[in-house]
Design a protein around this motif. Structure first.
Motif, mmCIF file in Angstrom:
data_model
loop_
_atom_site.group_PDB
_atom_site.id
_atom_site.type_symbol
_atom_site.label_atom_id
_atom_site.label_comp_id
_atom_site.label_asym_id
_atom_site.label_seq_id
_atom_site.Cartn_x
_atom_site.Cartn_y
_atom_site.Cartn_z
ATOM 1 N N LEU A 249 0.846 -1.196 0.000
ATOM 2 C CA LEU A 249 0.000 0.000 0.000
ATOM 3 C C LEU A 249 0.880 1.244 0.000
ATOM 4 O O LEU A 249 1.817 1.360 0.796
ATOM 5 N N ALA A 250 0.581 2.172 -0.884
ATOM 6 C CA ALA A 250 1.354 3.403 -0.999
ATOM 7 C C ALA A 250 0.967 4.362 0.132
ATOM 8 O O ALA A 250 -0.148 4.285 0.642
ATOM 9 N N PRO A 251 1.888 5.262 0.494
ATOM 10 C CA PRO A 251 1.611 6.195 1.599
ATOM 11 C C PRO A 251 0.355 7.053 1.371
ATOM 12 O O PRO A 251 -0.280 7.469 2.332
ATOM 13 N N ASP A 252 -0.008 7.313 0.116
ATOM 14 C CA ASP A 252 -1.194 8.155 -0.110
ATOM 15 C C ASP A 252 -2.499 7.354 -0.062
ATOM 16 O O ASP A 252 -3.578 7.895 -0.236
ATOM 17 N N GLN A 253 -2.393 6.039 0.193
ATOM 18 C CA GLN A 253 -3.614 5.226 0.290
ATOM 19 C C GLN A 253 -4.061 5.042 1.734
ATOM 20 O O GLN A 253 -5.193 4.651 1.981
ATOM 21 N N VAL A 254 -3.136 5.257 2.663
ATOM 22 C CA VAL A 254 -3.441 4.947 4.064
ATOM 23 C C VAL A 254 -3.180 6.149 4.970
ATOM 24 O O VAL A 254 -2.646 7.161 4.522
ATOM 25 N N GLY A 255 -3.510 5.976 6.243
ATOM 26 C CA GLY A 255 -3.257 7.034 7.215
ATOM 27 C C GLY A 255 -4.045 8.284 6.888
ATOM 28 O O GLY A 255 -5.035 8.236 6.151
ATOM 29 N N GLU A 256 -3.576 9.390 7.439
ATOM 30 C CA GLU A 256 -4.295 10.639 7.229
ATOM 31 C C GLU A 256 -4.302 11.048 5.756
ATOM 32 O O GLU A 256 -5.269 11.610 5.260
ATOM 33 N N ASN A 257 -3.191 10.770 5.057
ATOM 34 C CA ASN A 257 -3.105 11.167 3.641
ATOM 35 C C ASN A 257 -4.137 10.471 2.771
ATOM 36 O O ASN A 257 -4.606 11.031 1.786
ATOM 37 N N GLY A 258 -4.456 9.228 3.132
ATOM 38 C CA GLY A 258 -5.393 8.467 2.313
ATOM 39 C C GLY A 258 -6.839 8.638 2.740
ATOM 40 O O GLY A 258 -7.745 8.138 2.079
ATOM 41 N N ALA A 259 -7.048 9.329 3.873
ATOM 42 C CA ALA A 259 -8.401 9.390 4.430
ATOM 43 C C ALA A 259 -9.319 10.242 3.560
ATOM 44 O O ALA A 259 -8.955 11.338 3.137
ATOM 45 N N ARG A 260 -10.522 9.726 3.291
ATOM 46 C CA ARG A 260 -11.536 10.490 2.563
ATOM 47 C C ARG A 260 -12.311 11.347 3.553
ATOM 48 O O ARG A 260 -12.782 12.410 3.243
#
Lengths: 322, 259
Positions: free
Chosen positions: B210-221
């Motif tokens: 999983l790429a960093p932009d898919q998870v955590g705060e960055n990935g959050a919708r």
């Protein structure tokens, strides 16, 4: 489309649910209300939705939506969202609503906000108010994804106000792929409920873990009867098997808003508070003076429910008799 | 039948959960943790099914290092092994991000059935199981009160508004159980000793592709805008029963004109 708010119209016991009508009324107030109605429905369903402000109904009466859970409805709604792009789509925080939002938020990669108590359209997105952690916080959230915003709405968040609208019906093709027929409804079993119903009750007497057993709910029934009310329970009491699920009040049970709520042997877990804290007057009886329920009570009595309730019942009989 | 249980380790029920107004996240660090009772029911159900039909039970969880105590508890109950997604990069994930991470970890395990709690006892969103099912490509059945296996099919008694529904579903599938489905067993000494030797695989988001932009705060919708306290109810009075508590409540009912 800007300002267009869709509502997933849910049926229970062959009637459009009250929460659906609350959401339609709110959608009509905040924008242009439209509804999606899938599966066999009574003849007046469309008119009922129009009465609360729906101007357009996307409709398929195909039985696949009744016979197979989640997958056919999610397939159809995803297709409709991709074609018509409403600004927001509202679902009730119910069994069906949660299942559909889970599937759609993953499929459309758009996320969703759960447990919404209020919302407004803002800057091309939505700003939702959520009573987080039951009752102790009130947060606001938005969705930063493109496209339609999916919200799961708590029951009784809005007034079901009538605003009769002319309604257009758009027939939609039914989902038919065999891959969608994986979760089959074999049988619906109705468990008969006894006594007055929680829905619409002006007074509710409710019991929790402190009641210690099934047999002790009898005194709550006696108290409720004297006050012309219904009996409810916490998840702990339901999970323990003392009373049926139909009596459960709280996040995973019913949301109630009676004039008077009497909490007996209830500590006030987040799960329970979120289903009853907007009651007009709350009285609580609990042996633990530190129980959170007291912070939400208009009148709190620290003591033994097994002494206080029988005394209260005697007192009411005496006063009502006299 | 191999079962993956997806469950959460959460702040202990004795802890009053706070939300940090800067990070807008629940405060998880530095508070005692335990296996979510809802997850314990999911583990129990998985153990009962595999005791009857054979197979493994693997717990998959995501959380901070304090989660280990809850993982050991599930292993002591009898789970075969566990997977712990432990990565600062996943902190601040919303439901969708959480589901993507858990689904990626589940895909690496052998499973015929995934059992989740219907909702966690700390955040209650109730949509993660259905999202995981979508990412796994298996059908979801939620609010299960009873599960029975008949060959490659399962029959589920599912809670409904007016009673329950009998649902038939082909395996592989995901079932979310309601917490009253069973009484989770307490770990016994033998189980606790055995748990110490059981494997806990640790993954990061990158391990799961999983790429960093898919998870955590960055990935959050979902973005939390404000954290606030609701208007308090006007404080009522709290009194201690001194023998006339019932009478006092009756007086109060008369005061508010209920009687």
């Amino acid at each position: 489309m800007a300002g267009v708010i869709w509502v997933y119209a849910e049926l229970n016991d062959d009637r459009i649910t009250t929460t659906t009508l609350e959401m339609v009324a709110k959608a009509a107030e905040a924008g242009k209300a439209e509804a999606v109605l899938l599966g066999p429905a009574p003849e007046d369903a469309v008119q009922t939705l129009a009465k609360y402000g729906a101007t357009k109904i996307y409709r398929s009466a195909d039985p696949i939506y009744r016979e197979y859970l989640t997958l056919p409805a999610a397939e159809t709604i995803a297709g409709l969202i991709n074609t018509f792009k409403p600004a927001v789509m509202l679902f009730a925080s119910s069994y069906t609503g949660r299942d559909l939002v889970a599937n759609l938020s993953a499929r459309l990669d758009c996320g969703a906000i759960s447990d919404v108590g209020d919302f407004k359209l803002k800057d091309g997105s939505v700003e939702a108010t959520i009573p987080a952690l039951g009752a102790s916080y009130q947060n606001t959230s938005t969705l930063v994804s493109q496209g339609t915003k999916l919200l799961l709405v708590r029951p009784k968040s809005f007034e079901p106000e009538i605003s009769e609208q002319a309604v257009a019906i758009e027939e939609v093709p039914a989902a038919s792929d065999d891959g969608l027929r994986k979760v089959r409804m074999k049988e619906r079993v109705t468990v008969k409920r006894e006594g007055p119903q929680l829905e619409g009750a002006k007074t509710i007497v409710s019991g929790g873990r402190g009641l210690k057993g099934e047999e002790n709910f009898a005194m709550l029934s006696d108290l409720a009867e004297l006050l012309g009310g219904a009996v409810g329970a916490t998840r702990a009491a339901v999970d323990a098997g003392w009373v049926p699920y139909a009596m459960q009040i709280g996040q995973t049970g019913k949301t109630v808003k009676p004039d008077l709520y009497i909490a007996c042997g209830i500590s006030g877990a987040v799960q329970h508070l979120s289903g009853m804290k907007t009651s007009k007057t709350i009285i609580s009886i609990n042996k633990d003076a530190d129980a959170p329920i007291f912070q939400y009570s208009d009148f709190g009595m620290v003591g033994d429910v097994f002494k206080i309730i029988p005394q209260l019942i005697e007192e009411l009989k005496k006063r009502q008799g006299g | 039948m191999n079962v993956v249980v997806c469950g959460k380790v959460i702040p202990a029920s004795s802890v009053t959960i706070e939300i940090d107004s800067n990070t807008k996240r629940m405060v998880r660090k530095g508070v005692p943790h335990e296996l979510d009772p809802a997850a314990a029911s999911a583990v129990e159900e998985a153990l009962r099914l595999t005791e009857k039909h054979g197979g493994t039970v693997i717990l998959v969880t995501m959380g901070i290092s304090d989660a280990t105590i809850g993982i050991r508890n599930a292993l002591a109950m009898g789970a075969t092994s566990a997977v712990h997604i432990l990565d600062e990069a996943v902190a601040g994930s919303d439901t969708l991000g959480t589901a993507k991470i858990l689904a990626a970890a589940i895909k690496k395990q052998p499973f015929d059935l995934v059992i989740c709690a219907t909702e966690s006892s700390d955040s209650y969103s109730g949509i993660v199981p259905g999202q995981i099912a979508y990412f796994l490509g298996v059908p979801p059945v939620t609010f299960a009160k009873e599960i029975s296996v008949a060959g490659s099919t399962i029959i589920i008694k599912r809670q409904s508004e007016s009673g329950y529904d009998l649902i038939e579903c082909a395996l592989p599938a995901l079932v979310a159980v309601s917490s009253g489905i069973n009484e989770p067993r307490y770990p016994q000494l033998k189980g606790i000793m055995a748990a110490k030797k059981k494997e806990i695989k640790v993954y990061t988001a990158a391990d799961l592709g999983l790429a960093p932009d898919q998870v955590g705060e960055n990935g959050a919708r979902e973005k939390v805008l404000t954290v606030g306290r609701p208007a308090k109810r006007q404080a009522g009075k709290v009194v201690t029963d001194e023998g006339d508590g019932g009478k006092q409540i009756a007086d109060f009912l008369a005061e508010i004109k209920v009687i």
